[in-house]
Design an enzyme around this catalytic site. Structure first.
Site, short mmCIF file in Angstrom:
data_model
loop_
_atom_site.label_atom_id
_atom_site.label_comp_id
_atom_site.label_asym_id
_atom_site.label_seq_id
_atom_site.Cartn_x
_atom_site.Cartn_y
_atom_site.Cartn_z
N ASP A 137 6.34 2.25 6.13
CA ASP A 137 5.12 1.56 6.40
C ASP A 137 4.13 2.13 5.12
O ASP A 137 3.44 3.24 5.53
CB ASP A 137 4.37 1.31 7.52
CG ASP A 137 3.04 0.72 7.67
OD1 ASP A 137 2.70 0.18 6.48
OD2 ASP A 137 2.45 0.79 8.65
N HIS A 143 4.89 3.45 12.83
CA HIS A 143 3.86 4.45 13.06
C HIS A 143 4.36 5.59 13.73
O HIS A 143 3.59 6.54 14.35
CB HIS A 143 2.67 4.02 13.43
CG HIS A 143 1.66 3.16 12.47
ND1 HIS A 143 0.27 3.01 12.75
CD2 HIS A 143 2.02 2.65 11.31
CE1 HIS A 143 -0.32 2.27 11.75
NE2 HIS A 143 0.72 2.22 10.86
N GLU A 164 -5.16 1.26 2.74
CA GLU A 164 -4.78 0.19 3.90
C GLU A 164 -5.04 0.63 5.23
O GLU A 164 -5.40 0.13 6.12
CB GLU A 164 -3.65 -0.40 3.19
CG GLU A 164 -3.13 -1.51 4.27
CD GLU A 164 -2.51 -1.62 5.55
OE1 GLU A 164 -2.62 -2.44 6.29
OE2 GLU A 164 -2.09 -0.35 5.85
N GLU A 165 -4.43 1.99 5.51
CA GLU A 165 -4.23 2.43 6.84
C GLU A 165 -5.40 2.50 7.41
O GLU A 165 -5.56 3.04 8.51
CB GLU A 165 -3.52 3.74 6.72
CG GLU A 165 -2.03 3.55 6.22
CD GLU A 165 -1.16 2.71 7.47
OE1 GLU A 165 -1.81 2.51 8.61
OE2 GLU A 165 0.14 2.52 7.36
N ASP A 184 4.38 -5.96 3.52
CA ASP A 184 3.97 -5.01 4.36
C ASP A 184 4.95 -4.89 5.38
O ASP A 184 5.63 -6.08 5.58
CB ASP A 184 2.48 -5.07 5.12
CG ASP A 184 1.93 -3.44 5.38
OD1 ASP A 184 2.94 -2.54 5.47
OD2 ASP A 184 0.93 -3.46 5.43
N HIS A 218 0.61 -1.25 0.14
CA HIS A 218 -0.14 -0.11 -0.06
C HIS A 218 0.93 1.11 0.04
O HIS A 218 1.92 1.35 0.54
CB HIS A 218 -0.93 0.16 1.13
CG HIS A 218 -0.49 0.23 2.49
ND1 HIS A 218 -0.21 1.36 3.15
CD2 HIS A 218 -0.04 -0.91 3.37
CE1 HIS A 218 0.20 1.08 4.17
NE2 HIS A 218 0.45 -0.12 4.75
#
Length: 345
Positions: free
Chosen positions: A188, A322, A222-223, A242, A71
């Site tokens: 990510d 994150h 995706e998030e 991922d 993603h």
């Protein structure tokens, strides 16, 4: 076959992706980069209804199709409201800790195409003014964006064209160190997107053909949980590519390829996971098998969406996911190698 990914190509593309704002819901610019890169390599791009990309590699056996997904959307925020003091209240896009974005530079993307810069701050940002500046809770309602314009009121902000629902992107601050580390926000999952394009570049440069048809799915939601909730009906196996998490009770390092045996959606396919582990051993790829109970992937979304598939999950090891993330280029390159080996055998 042990392919050798083009390091210069992969890292250059990764830096370009990282420098392009793309919070979930605001991904047209980064998807244009995806389209241009695929076109340059000679692979046409199809699009699903919500703007995700589908890139097809023709295989020797056209009766079976394997999907590799990554993603390109990232964490971010939106304008929740404009305050009377001329700052912006925010609402999160994706899941992250508020303290991880405190004091971060950002961009505000207006609906009429203008971009303004700003800084994300606690509403009590100064120890010289607020007695509770150190202990003031870092929650969404206590954070605001200070805009780099001459604004002192809500009206001043509205006159700029900034309003509720505008997107806010966080500056990635991408750096590639001489020792091979890549440190940046949004590894990510842009590191995995670069790894997939490294596979495409190798396929075109070395003229190899996968055993089965392969579809690369570059998702853009995706998030927020539904990036690959829809996938083409001909797909029978799907590997979500991922980032691998690093921390307590986990084996993965930033130089490893992570092979996830189970995440919050449950165990991944036994045989596919075994095959990935076997190939990593055969190719002498540094890797780790881990379990991520706080994690979900595009494959999770596809399974929950009712897709009749087997699924696995791999990716480069990423520290401090994150937040201010870091990986090593070795793990990104080796992710390409492992995936190529899988689709070639």
């Amino acid at each position: 076959m042990n392919i050798q990914p083009n390091e210069e190509y992969i890292i250059s593309l990764l830096k370009k992706l990282l420098d392009t704002p793309s919070p979930s819901g605001y991904t047209r610019e980064v998807m244009e980069i995806v389209r241009e890169e695929a076109d340059n390599l000679g692979f046409p791009v199809e699009w699903n209804a919500k703007g995700g990309a589908i890139i097809t590699l023709k295989g020797e056996d056209a009766d079976n199709t394997i999907a590799l997904s990554a993603h390109v959307d990232t964490l971010g925020a939106m304008v929740r409201s404009v305050t009377n003091q001329g700052t912006l209240r925010i609402t999160s896009v994706g899941g992250f800790m508020m303290n991880s974005i405190e004091n971060e530079y950002c961009q505000i993307h207006t609906r009429n195409g203008k971009i303004y810069t700003g800084t994300i701050l606690s509403a009590h940002p100064s120890v010289h003014v607020y007695a509770d500046a150190r202990t003031f809770e870092r929650r969404e309602s206590n954070m605001e964006v200070r805009i780099d314009e001459l604004v002192e009121s809500k009206e001043d902000v509205l006159e700029l064209g900034i309003g509720v629902g505008d997107f806010i992107s966080f500056d990635a601050r991408a750096v590639v160190t001489p020792s091979g580390y890549v440190k940046s926000r949004h590894l990510d999952d842009k590191a995995s997107v670069a790894a997939l394009f490294g596979l495409l570049e190798s396929c075109r440069r070395e003229q190899w053909t996968p055993k089965h048809n392969v579809k690369l799915l570059i998702s853009n939601y995706e998030e927020v949980g539904h990036g690959a909730a829809y996938i083409p009906a001909d797909i029978r196996e799907m590997i979500a590519v991922d980032m691998g998490a690093i921390g307590d009770d986990l084996s993965c390092k930033e130089t490893d390829v992570s092979i996830c045996a189970k995440d919050s959606s449950g165990p991944y396919d036994y045989d596919m996971t075994n095959r990935l582990i076997e190939l990593a051993h055969q190719l002498e790829i540094p890797h780790a098998v881990d379990i991520y109970p706080q994690y979900g992937s595009d494959a999770s979304a596809a399974l929950k969406g009712g897709s009749n598939i087997r699924a696995a999950l791999v990716g480069p090891g990423v520290h401090a996911s994150h937040a201010m993330e870091r990986t090593h280029k070795q793990s990104v390159l080796n992710t390409s190698r492992l995936l190529a080996a899988y689709i070639l055998t």
